[in-house]
Design a protein around this motif. Structure first.
Motif, short mmCIF file in Angstrom:
data_model
loop_
_atom_site.label_atom_id
_atom_site.label_comp_id
_atom_site.label_asym_id
_atom_site.label_seq_id
_atom_site.Cartn_x
_atom_site.Cartn_y
_atom_site.Cartn_z
N THR B 109 0.49 -43.16 -32.91
CA THR B 109 1.39 -42.13 -33.41
C THR B 109 2.64 -42.79 -34.00
O THR B 109 3.14 -43.76 -33.45
CB THR B 109 1.78 -41.19 -32.25
N ASN B 131 3.20 -34.68 -32.51
CA ASN B 131 1.74 -34.52 -32.42
C ASN B 131 1.09 -35.89 -32.35
O ASN B 131 1.53 -36.84 -33.01
CB ASN B 131 1.21 -33.79 -33.65
N GLN B 134 0.39 -38.28 -35.55
CA GLN B 134 1.22 -37.87 -36.68
C GLN B 134 1.66 -39.07 -37.50
O GLN B 134 1.83 -40.18 -36.99
CB GLN B 134 2.43 -37.05 -36.20
#
Lengths: 400, 400
Positions: B109, B131, B134
């Protein structure tokens, strides 16, 4: 961060006149005309025969018609295209005439061969509805000597080339094109001919930019500079001297090796803005020196692509004084876009019943160059709004 | 005389495959692709960082968030674009990552710099809505190795050039262009550099044709032949051997010196049709030999122009297997046209609220080349009808 509207305004304030050059008319398609083209003679230059047939004196014809006399005319001669004007000596007679020929002296009306029977040197007209002057394209009807046939600042296409030929403009004045260098940065990039290692990719943005400039008939040069600040600085210093415009791709965002904004600053380039409220292409940097404009586009393929269309194109149009109409299209599907940014969305255009329909193309973000293959324009969806409905109309920028 | 539809059908039955050639990809814009372009690796080829910032292990982040622990991550290293993949050794830590870099091993991420504060080698995340995955553009998301990125028979534009570069296609297979000679006839014609006598005009049709072919990226040659039958015959005989296509302008109507149809016949050219129920451009003659197609257009400037667009263009598109969508536009004014002919009317296009509007341009018949400067398309009004109402939709052929 500034708005798309303000960014465009600043770009359009920085336009520049690159002067005028004379080039052969046959090489001028796509260039912007920098002189008025005036008729060197009337258009057509003589009363021009517009149909193959016979030329007569209309008054003789109508007087015979009234008195029910025969509509037969002895053929006195032939007036060919490209021959000097001859004279109808006897108005009881006619002259055979060819399309493109000068209308013979003393004749005023042309009857096409389809309406005539010729036997033994005599032409008999087999219709009785004839208008005076018919099938004659009169001297000066399309234009008079000295009339402006093409206004300055028009883009030259095949139609204009025909007019240039007709008035004898073998050389024509057009806007000089800016001298442009396109520079890519990014150590992950290798040449098109190379096999990239796992963590590398091939250069592509410089070539899309070359092709986008070609659409404007601008030829350009390309270079790649590694992400090394001193090298960047010394090379760009030279390019600033040698080019009217530098287009960059990459190294303008927040990365540790995004040296361009610092380098520009150290080289005394005036920053006009950095970052625009749009997606894709937000980290766009724009600035100028006295003699050079710098468009530094973010390195993602679609960011570079859309910013060239949305900023460099209008800058070029205004620099050469070309008026370009804003096109619009009808959105074919609902689109949701939450961020408060202008959204440049790739679309496929189609034409249904005179409507221009824009169907969004599913892409995977600004890195997804392959998705542009299926699109032919960007539709520009405004900020301060997140729901865009099918049937709504928005501006588009075509690229195919 | 045949109908426009039948004429077009006969022209489209006479298409021809001119084979394939390999050219440098950077010269390929406007050409028709003659191979499938497939991904040579996944697109992107690795899990690609899409934002400048830090890369972390999402599970560590979310477990800290749940248990209300500090969101600070010690910076272990930097992953630059173009560097080999490094590894996040301790999932309590993070790695600074740059757009375009490989996502470090063990990280999943990316948090952008805007959402992080960095102090003394420690990055503290100041948002809690994150998220998993992401800002990571996953390997193969846009395409898998072997996927077709560009289908055969697409027209190459800037977008395709970018994809060609990305997959390493430094040379690309495209349709070979036909070898074309453009021939003008008519003794009234002089060169562009010459001062015409009273009864002469300058050549212009060959140059508009050259420019119309350039729009298709076809280069061509030009010649002028005087209206002398033996000379015409011997020159055309040679051209039939040396060229794939001959385009003529003039000498196909009913004039005494309109020798072309006879000459073609004597040279054994198969006539496919002569004369089409249209205005302008009615006396159009079309034929072929085994190796050569002959488009003999009437000599009036607009006749030549519209027939090149209405017949040669579709013939070319079909020959190279390019699909071109038929565009339509909305008539802006009532038009009356009595003859039972298809009427190709020059129009100016404009775009209002997603509608394509066609406004007729007043011209003075088929000789009035100057009127085309103000138009950018022809609208095709059908025969068997004489009143065309504002608001009705008809096909258009653009030329600008």
């Amino acid at each position: 961060m500034i708005s798309v509207e303000n960014a465009l305004q600043l770009v359009l304030k920085a336009t520049q006149d690159f002067g005028v050059e004379k080039i052969p008319f046959i090489k001028s398609v796509g260039r912007i005309l920098k002189e008025e083209i005036v008729a060197d003679r009337d258009f057509p230059p003589f009363n021009r025969v517009a149909m193959d047939g016979i030329a007569i004196d209309y008054y003789e014809f109508s007087s015979r018609l009234r008195s029910n006399r025969q509509l037969s005319f002895k053929i006195e001669g032939i007036q060919a295209a490209g021959s000097e004007q001859i004279t109808l000596k006897n108005n009881q007679n006619c002259i055979e005439v060819m399309t493109g020929a000068v209308l013979p002296n003393n004749a005023n009306t042309v009857i096409r061969y389809e309406d005539v029977i010729i036997e033994n040197g005599v032409a008999t007209i087999n219709i009785d509805k004839i208008n005076e002057d018919q099938n004659v394209h009169h001297k000066g009807k399309d234009g008079k000597v000295g009339d402006v046939l093409i206004a300055e600042n028009m883009k030259i296409s095949a139609a204009e080339v025909g007019v240039l030929a007709t008035v004898g403009k073998s050389f024509v004045k057009v806007a000089k094109q800016p001298k442009i260098m396109i520079i890519s940065t990014g150590d992950e990039l290798v040449g098109v001919d190379e096999i990239p290692l796992e963590h590398q990719i091939r250069r592509s943005n410089v070539f899309t930019l070359v092709s986008l400039l070609e659409r404007l008939n601008i030829s350009s040069e390309t270079a790649h500079i590694t992400d090394d600040k001193p090298i960047l600085k010394s090379k760009i210093k030279n390019y600033l001297q040698d080019y009217d415009v530098l287009l960059f791709s990459g190294a303008v965002s927040k990365g540790k090796f995004d040296f361009l904004p610092e380098v520009f600053d150290e080289l005394g380039v005036e920053k006009l803005f950095h970052k625009v409220a749009q997606r894709p292409g937000k980290p766009f940097w724009f600035g100028q020196t006295e003699n050079c404009k710098l468009f530094a586009f973010p390195g993602n393929p679609i960011s570079t692509f859309v910013n060239c269309l949305a900023y460099f194109y209008p800058w070029y149009y205004k620099s050469v004084n070309l008026k370009v109409e804003q096109e619009t299209a009808i959105l074919a599907e609902n689109v949701t876009f939450k961020p408060d940014l202008v959204y440049f969305l790739q679309v496929k255009l189609s034409c249904k019943n005179g409507n221009l329909i824009a169907t969004p193309i599913q892409g995977n973000g600004s890195g997804d160059l392959a998705s542009l293959v299926h699109a032919d324009a960007f539709i520009q969806l405004p900020s301060h709004k997140s729901e865009f409905k099918s049937g709504e109309v928005y501006p588009i920028i075509r690229f195919k």
